[in-house]
Every structure is written in structure tokens, then in C-alpha cells.
Design a protein around this motif. Structure first.
Motif, PDB file in Angstrom:
ATOM      1  N   ARG A  49      -3.464   5.039   4.548  1.00 44.59           N
ATOM      2  CA  ARG A  49      -2.532   3.912   4.596  1.00 44.59           C
ATOM      3  C   ARG A  49      -2.202   3.458   6.017  1.00 44.59           C
ATOM      4  O   ARG A  49      -2.230   2.290   6.310  1.00 44.59           O
ATOM      5  CB  ARG A  49      -1.250   4.270   3.851  1.00 44.59           C
ATOM      6  CG  ARG A  49      -1.422   4.288   2.359  1.00 44.59           C
ATOM      7  CD  ARG A  49      -0.200   4.939   1.686  1.00 44.59           C
ATOM      8  NE  ARG A  49      -0.330   4.967   0.247  1.00 44.59           N
ATOM      9  CZ  ARG A  49      -1.006   5.885  -0.427  1.00 44.59           C
ATOM     10  NH1 ARG A  49      -1.632   6.852   0.217  1.00 44.59           N
ATOM     11  NH2 ARG A  49      -1.070   5.840  -1.742  1.00 44.59           N
ATOM     12  N   TYR A  56      -8.378  -2.882   0.766  1.00 46.16           N
ATOM     13  CA  TYR A  56      -7.370  -2.177   1.568  1.00 46.16           C
ATOM     14  C   TYR A  56      -6.922  -3.047   2.741  1.00 46.16           C
ATOM     15  O   TYR A  56      -5.736  -3.134   3.044  1.00 46.16           O
ATOM     16  CB  TYR A  56      -7.930  -0.845   2.077  1.00 46.16           C
ATOM     17  CG  TYR A  56      -8.288   0.100   0.959  1.00 46.16           C
ATOM     18  CD1 TYR A  56      -7.304   0.776   0.262  1.00 46.16           C
ATOM     19  CD2 TYR A  56      -9.616   0.287   0.594  1.00 46.16           C
ATOM     20  CE1 TYR A  56      -7.621   1.631  -0.773  1.00 46.16           C
ATOM     21  CE2 TYR A  56      -9.949   1.148  -0.440  1.00 46.16           C
ATOM     22  CZ  TYR A  56      -8.951   1.815  -1.125  1.00 46.16           C
ATOM     23  OH  TYR A  56      -9.280   2.658  -2.153  1.00 46.16           O
ATOM     24  N   TRP A 113      -4.326   4.118  -5.301  1.00 46.49           N
ATOM     25  CA  TRP A 113      -5.008   3.953  -4.006  1.00 46.49           C
ATOM     26  C   TRP A 113      -6.523   3.979  -4.199  1.00 46.49           C
ATOM     27  O   TRP A 113      -7.239   3.111  -3.711  1.00 46.49           O
ATOM     28  CB  TRP A 113      -4.555   5.047  -3.047  1.00 46.49           C
ATOM     29  CG  TRP A 113      -5.287   5.034  -1.744  1.00 46.49           C
ATOM     30  CD1 TRP A 113      -6.392   5.769  -1.406  1.00 46.49           C
ATOM     31  CD2 TRP A 113      -4.989   4.225  -0.599  1.00 46.49           C
ATOM     32  NE1 TRP A 113      -6.789   5.467  -0.129  1.00 46.49           N
ATOM     33  CE2 TRP A 113      -5.951   4.538   0.390  1.00 46.49           C
ATOM     34  CE3 TRP A 113      -4.007   3.280  -0.322  1.00 46.49           C
ATOM     35  CZ2 TRP A 113      -5.947   3.923   1.644  1.00 46.49           C
ATOM     36  CZ3 TRP A 113      -4.016   2.683   0.932  1.00 46.49           C
ATOM     37  CH2 TRP A 113      -4.974   3.006   1.896  1.00 46.49           C
ATOM     38  N   LEU A 147       0.818  -1.215   0.000  1.00 48.36           N
ATOM     39  CA  LEU A 147       0.000   0.000   0.000  1.00 48.36           C
ATOM     40  C   LEU A 147       0.853   1.267   0.000  1.00 48.36           C
ATOM     41  O   LEU A 147       0.490   2.258  -0.645  1.00 48.36           O
ATOM     42  CB  LEU A 147      -0.936   0.015   1.209  1.00 48.36           C
ATOM     43  CG  LEU A 147      -2.056  -1.014   1.226  1.00 48.36           C
ATOM     44  CD1 LEU A 147      -2.859  -0.907   2.511  1.00 48.36           C
ATOM     45  CD2 LEU A 147      -2.944  -0.874   0.010  1.00 48.36           C
TER      46      LEU A 147
END
Length: 145
Positions: free
Chosen positions: A78, A93, A20, A12
Motif C-alpha cells: 500500500r 493499484y 487487495w 487502498l
């Protein structure tokens, strides 16, 4: 090919803003209200969606202004993914933060934005807007986070 992994297989921290944003699978489940047990910290899912969620498409109807329009809207960052225990276990994610692969129904794998819905992983067909819902306790559902 240059031998570089697709961006969705990279850490990530290495993703640019576009990558993203593209990682989102469009399930919309992060935009559902959850109830937290004050004693155990466990989360319970409801079928009540944020007023800005288009439940059919799993997308925010005013993404750019969502933080201004919804006070408790959580922007995924993140460094915070591991601290958001209410994110769906299938969230791209969350999976990538744990260095796990995306699910086969993710559009980046399948090539279609419809596979998240076909797999029953989205908000399509079983949610209501918070505008019409009433008390959240009446909307608990027996579905995994």
C-alpha cells in the motif's frame, strides 16, 4: 444494499488482504522487465517476462514462492505504490492510489477475466520468457508503461 461502495472504489488502506489481491487486473505487465535510463530516470518497456509469468493468463505460476524464486520480485504494498514509477499507468493499484476509477476492461467492472486481454492491455501474445530472451536491450518495445 447497504450503501457501501464496492471494495474496488474504496481507499487502498481500507482493503483487507483478499480485496487487495483481488484488485489485480491480471495484465501481467508489472512482471515485464523494464530498462531505466541512468541519466533521466525514465523507464523503457521490454517484451521480456519474468520466468514465473504465465503470459497467456497474466498470472504468476508460483505466486506464493515468487519472492524466494525471483530475487528482484517486487511485492506491491500500500505505501509503496506511488514510488513505483514503472507500474503500468492502467494498473489498478496505481489508479486506486490516485483515487481514480478502474478501467472498463478490468474484470471487476466487466465481469470477465478476458476483457484485459481483449483490450490489448495484457502480456498475452507479445512477450517472451526471460529464460529464452537474451539481452534485454534487443527487446525494447514501443508500448506505454
Amino acid at each position: 444494499m447497504n450503501g457501501r461502495k464496492p471494495f474496488w472504489e474504496q481507499p487502498l488502506a481500507s482493503l483487507d488482504r483478499g480485496e487487495w489481491e483481488a484488485l489485480c487486473d491480471g495484465c501481467g505487465r508489472c512482471c515485464l522487465h523494464k530498462l531505466e535510463d541512468g541519466d533521466t530516470g525514465d523507464y523503457y518497456l521490454t517484451n521480456v517476462a519474468c520466468k514465473l509469468l504465465d503470459s497467456h493468463n497474466g498470472q504468476c505460476t508460483d505466486y506464493k514462492r515468487r519472492k524466494k524464486l525471483v530475487d528482484d520480485c517486487v511485492q506491491l504494498e500500500r505505501g509503496r505504490i506511488d514510488n513505483l514509477g514503472w507500474l503500468p499507468s492502467t494498473c489498478a493499484y496505481r489508479l486506486r492510489a490516485a483515487d481514480e476509477p478502474l478501467k472498463d476492461w478490468h474484470y471487476l467492472i466487466s465481469g470477465s477475466r478476458e476483457t484485459v486481454h481483449d483490450a490489448g492491455q495484457s502480456t498475452r501474445g507479445w512477450t517472451v520468457s526471460e529464460v529464452n530472451a537474451g539481452e534485454l536491450e534487443w527487446h525494447l518495445v514501443d508500448r506505454p508503461l
